[in-house]
Write an enzyme that holds these catalytic residues in place. Structure first.
Site, mmCIF file in Angstrom:
data_model
loop_
_atom_site.group_PDB
_atom_site.id
_atom_site.type_symbol
_atom_site.label_atom_id
_atom_site.label_comp_id
_atom_site.label_asym_id
_atom_site.label_seq_id
_atom_site.Cartn_x
_atom_site.Cartn_y
_atom_site.Cartn_z
ATOM 1 C CB CYS A 112 -0.956 -0.002 1.189
ATOM 2 S SG CYS A 112 -1.939 -1.496 1.272
ATOM 3 C CG HIS A 250 -2.836 3.449 2.789
ATOM 4 N ND1 HIS A 250 -3.588 3.102 1.691
ATOM 5 C CD2 HIS A 250 -2.709 2.313 3.541
ATOM 6 C CE1 HIS A 250 -3.894 1.813 1.769
ATOM 7 N NE2 HIS A 250 -3.383 1.327 2.878
ATOM 8 C CG ASN A 280 -6.393 -0.717 2.324
ATOM 9 O OD1 ASN A 280 -5.870 -0.329 1.282
ATOM 10 N ND2 ASN A 280 -5.705 -1.160 3.352
#
Ligand code: UT7
Length: 345
Positions: A112, A250, A280
């Site tokens: 990520c 993020h 996510n």
């Protein structure tokens, strides 16, 4: 030579999976998911759609917003945690479909944190003279690598992509600092096997081939590194918390973002959060959040931004930048001009 983002496009699949839908799939509740994560729904790719398809659609959005913006692109960098294949790279697959065959193309694999890493890779290659203009993507189909029987992980993730043009920008704009890091001691807390059914720290035979995660460990790590790396990126650029107009983190869990904001003194009012509608999306999460805040006018030309991300590795990446809105304004003016021409004709 200052380098920065001059154009940004995004894509999220139209199919939406809500927390209510998940209630019908296994023992969970909307209340549990919202209170623990802030996520309400996520977008899922279709059966035959993969990361390169997400990326190509993000590029289509980019081209619709900034016609002709790919002219001169000689480098494609794609951050992805869910590539179509080991090789060809997802970057090469995307390049081939958007008219950039022949450009240098590589994938960045940092889970990520990947989009921030990829921006920094592109900046480095432009400054070294290896390339002149880059297309940087984050493209994911996380829904295809999560274990849909593991309720503590599958509720978190969604699919999507972002595509940014990175090139020279006027003085006073663009990237000011990057801070990148990784710590393999935390590797077993978030992983996905590939060729070897072996990751140091993960008991042999314990992992299946889907994404594995120790949520509590990742949570503690994330709160710490988001604030530490953000702080370092600010220091490196000579900035303090009060200089930040917008933090774009993020999008993993709103509680992680809130705790990190508290730790380093950036208000939640100055933080872009859209995970409630996307979950996510790994490397796509930062560009999806950035694009949303540009579209609704929160982020303006000249705003001081701080991007912060964390992920498998465990890894982290933070970057400070002055947003350059010039290319967007030019594209809008061009569009207006061509509309007027149409009216005249
Ligand atoms: O890009 C990075 C990706 N990863 C992350 O960002 C993960 C970071 N971690 C987290 O976001 C949180 O740790 C989670 C949301 C994954 C979990 O929240 P938590 O507050 O740490 O919960 P927990 O794992 O401590 O589990 C608490 C309870 C457990 O039940 P018992 O053992 O207390 O009876 C779980 O079995 O919640 C249970 N549980 C669920 N209950 C309903 C776990 N998942 C679910 C679920 N619905 N989906």
């Amino acid at each position: 030579m200052p380098i920065g983002i001059t154009a940004l496009g995004t894509y999220a699949p139209t199919r939406v999976l809500t927390n209510k839908d998940l209630e019908g799939m296994f023992d969970t509740s909307d209340e549990w998911i919202v209170s623990r994560t802030g996520i309400r729904e996520r977008h899922l790719s279709g059966e035959g759609e993969f990361a390169s398809d997400m990326g190509v659609r993000a590029v289509n959005d980019l081209l619709a917003r900034y016609p002709g913006v790919l002219d001169g692109v000689d480098l494609v960098v794609c951050a992805t945690s869910s590539p179509d294949a080991y090789f060809p790279s997802t970057a090469a697959l995307i390049a081939g479909q958007v008219g950039l065959n022949g450009a240098g193309a590589l994938d960045v694999s940092v889970a990520c944190s990947g989009f921030v890493y990829a921006l920094s890779v592109a900046q480095g290659m432009l400054l070294a003279g290896t390339a002149r203009k880059a297309l940087v993507l984050g493209a994911e189909v996380l829904s295809k690598i999560v274990d849909w029987t593991d309720r503590s992980t599958c509720i978190l993730f969604g699919d999507g992509a972002g595509a940014a043009v990175v090139e020279e920008v006027p003085e006073g704009y663009g990237f000011q600092s990057f801070v990148l890091g990784a710590d393999s001691v935390g590797g077993p807390s978030l992983y996905k096997f590939a060729v070897a059914d072996r990751i140091p720290g993960v008991p042999v035979g314990e992992g299946n081939m889907m994404l594995g995660m120790n949520g509590r460990e990742v949570f503690k790590f994330a709160v710490r590194v988001l604030s530490d790396s953000g702080e370092k990126a600010m220091n490196k650029a000579g900035l303090k918390g009060s200089d930040i107009d917008w933090m774009v983190p993020h999008q993993a869990n709103v509680r992680i973002i809130e705790s990190a904001c508290q730790r380093f003194g950036v208000s939640m009012d100055k933080t872009v959060v859209n995970l409630d509608r996307y979950g996510n999306t790994s490397t796509a999460s930062v560009p999806l959040a950035l694009r949303e805040a540009l579209d609704d006018g929160r982020i303006q030309d000249g705003d001081q931004l701080l991007l912060v991300a964390f992920g498998g590795g465990l890894s982290w990446g933070a970057g400070a930048m002055k947003w350059y809105g010039g290319a967007g304004k030019r594209a809008a003016a061009q569009e207006q001009e061509s509309d007027q021409e149409l009216v005249v004709q």
